[in-house]
Scaffold this active site. Structure first.
Site, short mmCIF file in Angstrom:
data_model
loop_
_atom_site.label_atom_id
_atom_site.label_comp_id
_atom_site.label_asym_id
_atom_site.label_seq_id
_atom_site.Cartn_x
_atom_site.Cartn_y
_atom_site.Cartn_z
N ARG A 122 0.87 -1.35 -0.01
CA ARG A 122 -0.10 0.01 0.11
C ARG A 122 0.83 1.25 0.00
NH1 ARG A 122 -3.38 -2.67 3.72
NH2 ARG A 122 -5.17 -3.84 2.44
N LYS A 144 4.28 11.45 -11.74
CA LYS A 144 3.57 10.76 -12.67
C LYS A 144 4.14 9.22 -12.80
CE LYS A 144 0.55 13.64 -15.70
NZ LYS A 144 0.17 14.04 -17.13
N GLU A 186 11.52 16.12 -25.46
CA GLU A 186 11.05 16.80 -24.19
C GLU A 186 11.52 17.93 -23.51
OE1 GLU A 186 8.08 15.27 -23.22
OE2 GLU A 186 8.05 13.20 -22.84
N LYS A 228 9.23 22.37 -14.88
CA LYS A 228 8.42 21.47 -14.36
C LYS A 228 8.04 21.35 -13.11
CE LYS A 228 7.22 16.45 -15.08
NZ LYS A 228 7.05 15.29 -15.55
N GLU A 238 -2.72 17.51 -12.14
CA GLU A 238 -3.47 17.88 -13.53
C GLU A 238 -4.79 18.22 -13.44
OE1 GLU A 238 -1.24 16.05 -17.47
OE2 GLU A 238 -3.45 14.97 -17.05
N ARG A 242 -1.23 21.80 -15.35
CA ARG A 242 -0.28 20.80 -15.75
C ARG A 242 -0.48 19.99 -17.24
NH1 ARG A 242 2.40 16.05 -11.81
NH2 ARG A 242 3.76 15.06 -13.45
N ASN A 246 1.74 18.25 -21.36
CA ASN A 246 1.20 17.16 -22.38
C ASN A 246 1.32 17.64 -23.79
OD1 ASN A 246 -1.01 14.65 -22.68
ND2 ASN A 246 0.58 14.72 -20.94
N HIS A 249 1.58 15.54 -26.72
CA HIS A 249 1.20 13.82 -26.01
C HIS A 249 -0.10 13.11 -26.65
CE1 HIS A 249 4.60 14.85 -24.02
NE2 HIS A 249 4.85 13.60 -23.15
N HIS A 253 0.88 9.85 -28.21
CA HIS A 253 0.62 8.84 -27.60
C HIS A 253 -0.36 8.11 -28.68
CE1 HIS A 253 0.87 9.92 -22.95
NE2 HIS A 253 2.16 9.64 -23.60
N HIS A 267 8.85 7.16 -27.38
CA HIS A 267 8.01 8.17 -26.80
C HIS A 267 8.78 9.45 -27.25
CE1 HIS A 267 5.40 9.98 -24.23
NE2 HIS A 267 6.58 10.70 -23.52
#
Ligand code: NAD
Ligand SMILES: O=C(O)C(=O)C[C@@H](O)[C@H](O)[C@H](O)COP(=O)(O)O
Ligand code: ZN
Length: 370
Positions: A122, A144, A186, A228, A238, A242, A246, A249, A253, A267
């Site tokens: 956990r 993330k 990036e 960042k 986000e 935030r 992206n 992306h 993606h 990526h």
């Protein structure tokens, strides 16, 4: 000389240390964070073969006992199967949730290890030692963590901040040039989304960054992490701003899914093509000058990155399939498309409820099949 940037997130705040020689100092930097002198280093086989012994020796010099877990390299490891294997190996080491594990690799290892840490018994803390340019400028910072599924990128994951990030610039010496280019995509993304001066600096100094000039890398990694950190401090989960991180992306993606998450499209390459598409779509909608879209494309081409569908594959790509992937994106709301678009270089914005019809026409104009 190293530089430290604090990510100010209250009780989850942490330092990002950037500079040469940090792997050799990692033991003394990590030791004060551990409740007992014991950890596991999670890496991939390539990074492990190049640098694993050096990191383990650094930890051992500081009196920390460590086990090295080396996973297969590549995006395929960031999967349910990879997660199950890693969790099983961590359990077999009888670590407890007061321990902290070390993610030593690129974004694949960082995202996977961070997610495993988020759910192990956990939740346990973890430390990022990023070994690719992409991981140093982006994935090791901000919390993330995720795995991919055949339905999409990062669809299963958690927000889980690291306790420390050590970005050793020397470690990039062994990184293949293709991976340097991915990290560059990036990096220049930050200029495109929020800092026109940084974008212009990269236009002038990109070759030095790709050549691993330490002064250029220090500035490029430092400015990226600074931006960042500032955005994540304001919007950790986000809910709003935030999403600017992206940029490129939603397109990228979708391209990654179509190409099967393999070696054919990495990526960073998807992000490069995605940023070029986002700027051209912004220009097509009249949000952004054509000249800025052309400048973005030129900067990416100069770094050897793809900017067009035809740079990625000669096979036809269906506009409808790409849009179907884009609707699965985590930014989508109630089935409506959200895209990050641009007003100019240095000023991106979040566009909600994007009409798919002009997007479809645009993708067809880019060479996708109707
Ligand atoms: N969490 C985030 O905020 C975030 C941000 C950006 C990207 N990502 C994720 O990161 C992943 C991509 O990360 P990546 O580009 O670092 O890829 P990667 O982790 O697959 O690393 C790229 C390749 O470089 C090799 N490598 C790594 N470091 C090396 C070194 N120093 N010397 C020699 N070889 C080395 C690896 O073995 C691998 O083959 C994607 O899954 C992407 O979704 C996450
Ligand atoms: O940190 C962020 O926020 C980002 O969006 C950074 C991206 O470069 C990164 O690829 C991230 O993993 C994408 O997130 P996702 O929410 O689109 O899966
Ligand atoms: Zn990314």
């Amino acid at each position: 000389m190293s530089r430290t940037i604090r990510v100010g997130l209250g009780e989850r705040a942490y330092d990002v240390v950037i500079g040469p020689g940090l792997v050799d100092r990692a033991g003394s930097l990590i030791a004060p964070l551990l409740k007992r002198p014991r950890t596991a280093i999670v890496t991939d086989e390539t990074v492990g073969a190049h640098h694993g012994e050096r990191l383990a020796a650094s930890l051992e010099r500081a009196g920390i006992a460590c086990n090295l877990i080396a996973l297969p390299p590549g995006e395929e490891t960031k999967s349910f199967a990879g997660l199950e294997d890693l969790c099983d190996r961590l359990l077999s080491l009888e670590l407890d949730r007061g321990d902290r594990i070390v993610a030593f690799g690129g974004g694949v290892i960082g995202d996977l290890t961070g997610f495993a840490a988020a759910i192990f018994k956990r939740g346990m803390d973890f430390i990022q030692v990023p070994t690719t340019l992409l991981a140093q400028v982006d994935s090791s910072v901000g919390g993330k963590t995720a795995i991919d599924t055949p339905r999409g990128k990062n669809l299963i994951g958690a927000f889980h901040q690291p306790a420390l990030v050590l970005a050793d610039l020397d470690i990039l010496a062994t990184l293949p040039v293709r991976e340097m280019r991915c990290g560059y995509a990036e990096t220049i993304k930050y200029g495109m989304l929020g800092d026109a001066a940084f974008f212009a600096w990269l236009e002038d100094n990109g070759a030095k960054v790709l050549d691993r000039d330490v002064a250029a890398l220090t500035h490029a990694v430092g400015r990226s992490v600074e931006m960042k950190a500032e955005i994540v401090e304001e919007d950790e989960r986000e809910a709003g701003r935030r999403a600017l991180l992206n940029l490129g992306h939603t397109f990228g993606h979708a391209l990654e899914i179509e190409m099967g998450f393999g070696e054919s499209l990495k990526h960073g390459e998807g992000v490069a093509a995605g940023c070029a598409l986002a700027f051209r779509f912004s220009a097509a909608l009249g949000h952004c000058p054509q000249a800025d879209a052309a400048r973005v494309e030129a900067a990416l081409i100069a770094a050897g990155l793809p900017t067009r569908l035809s740079d990625i594959t000669n096979a036809p790509m269906s506009a409808d399939r790409l849009i179907a992937h884009m609707v699965q994106d985590k930014k989508a709301e109630g089935g409506a498309l959200t895209l990050v678009l641009a007003r100019r270089i240095g000023e991106a914005f979040v566009a909600k409820g994007v009409d798919p019809a002009p997007l479809r026409d645009f993708l067809v104009s880019e060479g996708a099949t109707p």
